[in-house]
Design a protein around this motif. Structure first.
Motif: not given
Length: 343
Positions: A203-220
């Motif tokens: 199983f494969f999942v790509l998730t995006v995370v952020g604070d909606r204020n200029g900070t972001i991160g991608l994770g697999i």
């Protein structure tokens, strides 16, 4: 309402009233209608009335017993007697709404038992309430919260709190900040690992995370144990990869850029306030997490979701700063920011 039972005595002209709790009301009505007084009523009837009152006191409170007496006083005994003469089928199980009604219903629906939704199982002789409102509407199924659902929710909240605490120790961020991040899985799919012994499901999942204020991160996240485990891993890796990105007026990118990532070509342009997000659906989710509100662009050549997301995040982090843009254009930073400082 307690139903009274009457038996006409034709020889003596006396109406016996058994199994009732409102003898005084009956005495008052008898004076006006010419019925014999209480002294003329047989002693056997009074004894049965007292017996029935003692029987009712075992099952009803004094307040409820008083309400039964009041409700019986609202019905004229002669009306009930006329209803009894019509036989069993003339009786209605539902009180009539019309005051001039003769208390009789011929519709067979009135003979059906009344079922209330709050009746517990095993406490009524009536059949079980159906789960479906109608035979042709299977979508109107009644759903009740059970203990297993509540336990699952508590377990999910506990696991989220535990993950946030462990990530806070690892990254140095606040646990409350990590729990309040915007999380959105972009890709969730089942894949197969090709080996000489056969295909191994994964199983494969790509998730995006952020604070909606200029900070972001991608994770697999990848896992053979299930999609949930892969999603947890992707969330963990995305929080570890949190990166600040520059924004213009905290709503769009600093300037137009063209970026090539593997086989993906991105053409992005900044937009005025209120323009909205008119971009690829995967880029839209990333902008939501990053706090970018106005953007327009196109994706050419490959539109692989993984490459598009990774390429866009990399392009955002490699944007030219506002200082470099001012130096290349021969202007001041204040002019680019559209800010005027008065002395």
């Amino acid at each position: 309402m307690l139903k009274s039972t009457f038996q006409p005595a034709l020889s003596a002209g006396i109406i016996k009233r058994c199994l009732t709790s409102s003898a005084r009301i009956y005495q008052q009505s008898s004076k006006s209608q010419g019925i014999p007084k209480a002294t003329e009523i047989e002693p056997e009837t009074n004894r049965k009335v007292q017996q029935h009152l003692e029987f009712l006191k075992k099952y009803y409170t004094p307040e409820l017993l008083q309400s039964i007496q009041i409700s019986e006083s609202l019905i004229d005994p002669r009306d009930v007697l006329e209803l009894k003469k019509k036989g069993f089928r003339a009786k209605s199980k539902v009180a009539p709404g019309d005051a001039l009604s003769d208390y009789s219903k011929t519709d067979p629906v009135w003979e059906e038992p009344i079922i209330y939704p709050n009746q517990g199982e095993g406490r009524t002789p009536y059949p079980k309430i159906p789960d479906i409102q109608g035979p042709d509407r299977t979508d109107l199924k009644l759903r009740f919260k059970d203990e297993n659902t509540l336990k699952r929710k508590e377990t999910a909240a506990t696991s989220t709190r535990k993950i946030a605490e462990e990530l806070a120790k690892l990254t140095g961020l606040d646990a409350g900040y990590i729990r309040g991040l915007y999380v959105r899985p972009i890709i969730m799919k089942r894949v197969s690992l090709k080996t000489s012994k056969g295909n191994i499901p994964n199983f494969f999942v790509l998730t995006v995370v952020g604070d909606r204020n200029g900070t972001i991160g991608l994770g697999i996240g990848k896992s053979r144990d299930g999609i949930r485990t892969a999603a947890v891993k992707a969330h963990w890796n995305a929080v570890k990869n949190l990166t600040p990105i520059p924004r213009y007026e905290e709503r769009t990118i600093l300037g137009d850029f063209e970026y090539k990532y593997h086989a993906v070509k991105l053409f992005m342009r900044s937009a005025p306030a209120g323009f909205g997000l008119r971009v690829n659906r995967n880029i839209f989710e990333i902008c939501q997490a990053a706090g970018i509100k106005d953007l327009r662009g196109k994706v050419y050549k490959s539109r692989n979701p993984l490459l598009v997301c990774q390429g866009f995040v990399e392009a955002l982090t490699k944007q030219r700063s506002i200082e470099d843009l001012a130096a290349s254009r021969g202007k001041k930073i204040v002019d680019l920011r559209k800010v005027y400082y008065s002395h």
